[in-house]
Design a protein around this motif. Structure first.
Motif, PDB file in Angstrom:
ATOM      1  N   VAL A 219       0.865  -1.154  -0.125  1.00  0.00           N
ATOM      2  CA  VAL A 219       0.068   0.069  -0.078  1.00  0.00           C
ATOM      3  C   VAL A 219       0.908   1.210   0.046  1.00  0.00           C
ATOM      4  O   VAL A 219       2.017   1.247   0.405  1.00  0.00           O
ATOM      5  CB  VAL A 219      -0.911  -0.112   1.256  1.00  0.00           C
ATOM      6  CG1 VAL A 219      -0.251   0.088   2.684  1.00  0.00           C
ATOM      7  CG2 VAL A 219      -1.968   1.042   1.127  1.00  0.00           C
TER       8      VAL A 219
ATOM      9  N   ARG B 278       0.595   5.383   0.874  1.00  0.00           N
ATOM     10  CA  ARG B 278      -0.158   6.193   1.715  1.00  0.00           C
ATOM     11  C   ARG B 278       0.363   7.666   1.303  1.00  0.00           C
ATOM     12  O   ARG B 278       1.561   7.799   1.203  1.00  0.00           O
ATOM     13  CB  ARG B 278       0.106   5.981   3.189  1.00  0.00           C
ATOM     14  CG  ARG B 278      -0.649   4.718   3.632  1.00  0.00           C
ATOM     15  CD  ARG B 278      -0.681   4.589   5.078  1.00  0.00           C
ATOM     16  NE  ARG B 278      -1.572   3.375   5.629  1.00  0.00           N
ATOM     17  CZ  ARG B 278      -1.030   2.253   5.653  1.00  0.00           C
ATOM     18  NH1 ARG B 278       0.275   2.131   5.811  1.00  0.00           N
ATOM     19  NH2 ARG B 278      -1.671   1.488   6.217  1.00  0.00           N
TER      20      ARG B 278
ATOM     21  N   LYS C 147      -2.305  -0.342  -4.434  1.00  0.00           N
ATOM     22  CA  LYS C 147      -3.487   0.608  -3.573  1.00  0.00           C
ATOM     23  C   LYS C 147      -2.831   1.928  -3.107  1.00  0.00           C
ATOM     24  O   LYS C 147      -1.674   1.875  -2.326  1.00  0.00           O
ATOM     25  CB  LYS C 147      -3.786  -0.423  -2.894  1.00  0.00           C
ATOM     26  CG  LYS C 147      -4.728   0.133  -1.540  1.00  0.00           C
ATOM     27  CD  LYS C 147      -5.131  -0.782  -0.712  1.00  0.00           C
ATOM     28  CE  LYS C 147      -6.289  -0.420   0.256  1.00  0.00           C
ATOM     29  NZ  LYS C 147      -6.455  -1.381   1.257  1.00  0.00           N
TER      30      LYS C 147
ATOM     31  N   GLU D 165      -3.711   5.285  -0.520  1.00  0.00           N
ATOM     32  CA  GLU D 165      -4.456   5.899   0.311  1.00  0.00           C
ATOM     33  C   GLU D 165      -4.232   7.054   0.739  1.00  0.00           C
ATOM     34  O   GLU D 165      -3.109   7.338   0.735  1.00  0.00           O
ATOM     35  CB  GLU D 165      -4.610   4.976   1.669  1.00  0.00           C
ATOM     36  CG  GLU D 165      -4.927   3.472   1.431  1.00  0.00           C
ATOM     37  CD  GLU D 165      -4.725   2.940   2.849  1.00  0.00           C
ATOM     38  OE1 GLU D 165      -4.240   3.271   3.874  1.00  0.00           O
ATOM     39  OE2 GLU D 165      -5.071   1.492   2.598  1.00  0.00           O
TER      40      GLU D 165
END
Length: 67
Positions: free
Chosen positions: A20, A22, A63, A65
């Motif tokens: 992920v 961020r 992904k 975020e």
């Protein structure tokens, strides 16, 4: 313990492998954090460069975020 990366090309390599990514937005810069199994790799970039990196990562189905 996080590691700060200063080369965009090196961070891109980590970003593509990340579980992920961020995104933390500040007034003057954007901090991108790539979580891999061993380390958290971070980079601070200007907002315009960050948008380019984020769009490249989303194109590779990573992904992303917003924090």
């Amino acid at each position: 313990m996080p590691k700060e990366i200063f080369l965009v090309e090196l961070w891109k390599k980590y970003g593509e492998k990340a579980q992920v990514v961020r995104v933390k937005r500040y007034e003057d810069f954007v901090k991108l954090k790539a979580r891999l199994s061993g380390y958290l790799y971070t980079i601070r970039v200007p907002p315009d460069k960050a948008e380019q990196l984020i769009s490249e990562l989303k194109a590779k189905n990573v992904k992303v975020e917003e924090v």
